[in-house]
Design a protein around this motif. Structure first.
Motif, mmCIF file in Angstrom:
data_model
loop_
_atom_site.group_PDB
_atom_site.id
_atom_site.type_symbol
_atom_site.label_atom_id
_atom_site.label_comp_id
_atom_site.label_asym_id
_atom_site.label_seq_id
_atom_site.Cartn_x
_atom_site.Cartn_y
_atom_site.Cartn_z
ATOM 1 N N LYS A 1 0.874 -1.176 0.000
ATOM 2 C CA LYS A 1 0.000 0.000 0.000
ATOM 3 C C LYS A 1 0.913 1.229 0.000
ATOM 4 N N PRO A 2 0.985 1.922 -1.136
ATOM 5 C CA PRO A 2 1.856 3.103 -1.223
ATOM 6 C C PRO A 2 1.464 4.156 -0.197
ATOM 7 N N ILE A 3 2.479 4.855 0.335
ATOM 8 C CA ILE A 3 2.276 5.913 1.317
ATOM 9 C C ILE A 3 2.698 7.234 0.709
ATOM 10 N N ASN A 4 1.808 8.199 0.797
ATOM 11 C CA ASN A 4 2.185 9.518 0.311
ATOM 12 C C ASN A 4 3.031 10.215 1.356
ATOM 13 N N THR A 5 4.323 10.271 1.122
ATOM 14 C CA THR A 5 5.254 10.848 2.075
ATOM 15 C C THR A 5 5.094 12.358 2.112
ATOM 16 N N PRO A 6 4.948 12.905 3.339
ATOM 17 C CA PRO A 6 4.956 14.363 3.415
ATOM 18 C C PRO A 6 6.300 14.882 2.922
ATOM 19 N N GLU A 7 6.264 16.012 2.241
ATOM 20 C CA GLU A 7 7.464 16.521 1.562
ATOM 21 C C GLU A 7 8.616 16.752 2.539
ATOM 22 N N THR A 8 8.278 17.130 3.763
ATOM 23 C CA THR A 8 9.329 17.391 4.744
ATOM 24 C C THR A 8 9.021 16.618 6.023
ATOM 25 N N THR A 9 9.951 15.800 6.454
ATOM 26 C CA THR A 9 9.776 15.055 7.684
ATOM 27 C C THR A 9 10.943 15.369 8.589
ATOM 28 N N LYS A 10 10.646 15.599 9.874
ATOM 29 C CA LYS A 10 11.693 15.965 10.826
ATOM 30 C C LYS A 10 12.661 14.790 11.006
ATOM 31 N N GLN B 1 11.319 5.561 -10.054
ATOM 32 C CA GLN B 1 11.395 6.509 -8.953
ATOM 33 C C GLN B 1 11.068 5.816 -7.632
ATOM 34 N N ALA B 2 11.826 6.154 -6.596
ATOM 35 C CA ALA B 2 11.619 5.516 -5.306
ATOM 36 C C ALA B 2 10.331 6.012 -4.650
ATOM 37 N N GLN B 3 9.623 5.118 -3.971
ATOM 38 C CA GLN B 3 8.414 5.477 -3.236
ATOM 39 C C GLN B 3 8.355 4.669 -1.948
ATOM 40 N N GLU B 4 7.584 5.197 -0.973
ATOM 41 C CA GLU B 4 7.398 4.472 0.274
ATOM 42 C C GLU B 4 6.103 3.682 0.250
ATOM 43 N N ALA B 5 6.070 2.579 0.999
ATOM 44 C CA ALA B 5 4.856 1.776 1.067
ATOM 45 C C ALA B 5 4.854 0.945 2.335
ATOM 46 N N GLU C 1 -8.623 1.004 -1.427
ATOM 47 C CA GLU C 1 -7.257 1.532 -1.495
ATOM 48 C C GLU C 1 -6.595 1.081 -2.814
ATOM 49 N N ASP C 2 -5.771 1.963 -3.383
ATOM 50 C CA ASP C 2 -4.959 1.565 -4.525
ATOM 51 C C ASP C 2 -3.728 0.836 -4.022
ATOM 52 N N CYS C 3 -3.631 -0.416 -4.370
ATOM 53 C CA CYS C 3 -2.481 -1.213 -3.939
ATOM 54 C C CYS C 3 -1.686 -1.673 -5.147
#
Lengths: 100, 100, 100, 100, 100, 100, 100
Positions: free
Chosen positions: D13-22, D38-42, D84-86
């Protein structure tokens, strides 16, 4: 200075076959090139020790120094040795050994 | 600072062969490039420890430091080492060892 | 949050090499790109546990955390880690380890 | 209804990463796509039992359910699971596991 | 007349998935086709005995008759069986099994 | 004169399937060709002894003389045998056996 | 002078098949060429000793001297032997043996 081919490579000196040989093999110089290249004759000048196997052993080559062979000049590399145009290529490019 | 090639890779310093050598090997700089690239001479500066096998053992390289070799510059990578243009490539790109 | 490369993958932080280093290695930024890409320096930030073999064993990687390496950026994937542009790629893309 | 990936395949399940993470990992959405995608988180939703080996044994996967991973969406197949789009793809497309 | 797939091949009857299923899996028919083809649902009608191994043993298939699967129609071959459009393809084209 | 296929090759006599068969299998002659070719029915006339394995043993074929099979005519070679158009191809091109 | 094929290679003398043979095999000279080339008949003049295996053993060929075979002239190399146009190719290009 001598040259020692690596692994499964051989050093060949191409022989210009006379167009007509009595009872012999003629590789026509005008033959249409096949997809895998044109056959030529050569003398084997030096051979590698064989290909290193995954278990650490070495698979020796079939051809040996002084053999006269039929080969396809495909992917070979030209070197100039003591005034002669020679060729280094893998043994897999050799099609047959000529027994005289 | 030294550089240690990985696995089956070698570090080479290309040698500009004089066009004519007494009784030696000449790799003509004007030779038509074969499909697999043009042969060149080099000195081996450093070699990797060998390729890791599936059983965990390591298959050592054939060439060693200071060997003078004939190679094809195909897929090699240029690095600049102490003022010299050098090259890192896989041992499979080495065709022969020159015995002096 | 940490990042653990999978299998035979490594996480690299590219290093911008100063154009001239005393007695060191210079990878010219203006070098013509070879077919297999252009060499660059990097620090290894993290490595995978190695590639799973068919017999169930794991072949560990050669490079380790903190190694300084020469690599080719070919097929690597960019990630942004704690403000730094990093790169994940297979160990096979690493050409050499630099010993300081 | 559940979905069980086959062999060496995983359901992500892909995760939309917030552009800035502490202090975290950012995979820039504007990054130029590399050749391998392109790399993505899931998040890993389900994994196959592993690839059947030639000797009849099964090589289990490295990632497991609930792992957060970095992957490349290359050759993956989209499915729609409970709104969900998986994505189903081979484990080899996963670059790293994120340890939180 | 029955049909028995050979080796690692399976006979599938594609299922037209309703666009919306309560809590189920939807494979959107309008999804942009990925490089490896578009996912579809099917029922397994028959399976081969498995792929013959080099040691003479047979590696059985994972899917079995009556399984409901997600597959990619890539390189499959259409046959017409008792009035139904069916498909023969290799098990490797099956992505997941649906547990009801 | 008989013909004995070599290794993993089979000799097939294609069968022109009637467009409509009661309760049987119809391979539509008008079906759009898939990427891997169009399915056809045939009778097996002769089979090879199997593929020689690296350990010297022989892996026998699955299909046998008189089997009725579904195959894809891809890379097959036409021969004319006793007035019939026949086909030699590898067993891998056979998709399924039809049980009558 | 004799010629000894290397490894898994064979020396063939092509036979011009009469267009019509009583009860025999006809390989139509006008047949549309398939993707893998056109079938032809030949007599086997000489065979290699077999392919060297990784364990050092040799896998002997199936065809032998004097066999009459059906082959595909794909990637073969023409040689001229004692006034005859002959052909060297790998045994894998031979489809079947003709039993008279």
């Amino acid at each position: 200075m001598a040259i020692k081919p690596l692994s499964d490579k051989v050093l060949l000196k191409p022989i210009n076959t006379p167009e007509t040989t009595k009872g012999g093999i003629i590789i026509p110089e005008t033959a249409a090139q096949t997809e895998a290249g044109q056959a030529q004759e050569a003398e084997v000048l030096a051979v590698g020790d064989g290909r290193l196997q995954m278990d650490g052993s070495v698979m020796p080559l079939i051809v040996k120094k002084s053999d006269r062979v039929v080969y396809i000049d495909y992917g070979g590399t030209q070197v100039h040795l003591e005034g002669e145009d020679c060729l280094i290529l893998e043994e897999a490019a050799i099609l047959a050994i000529l027994d005289s």
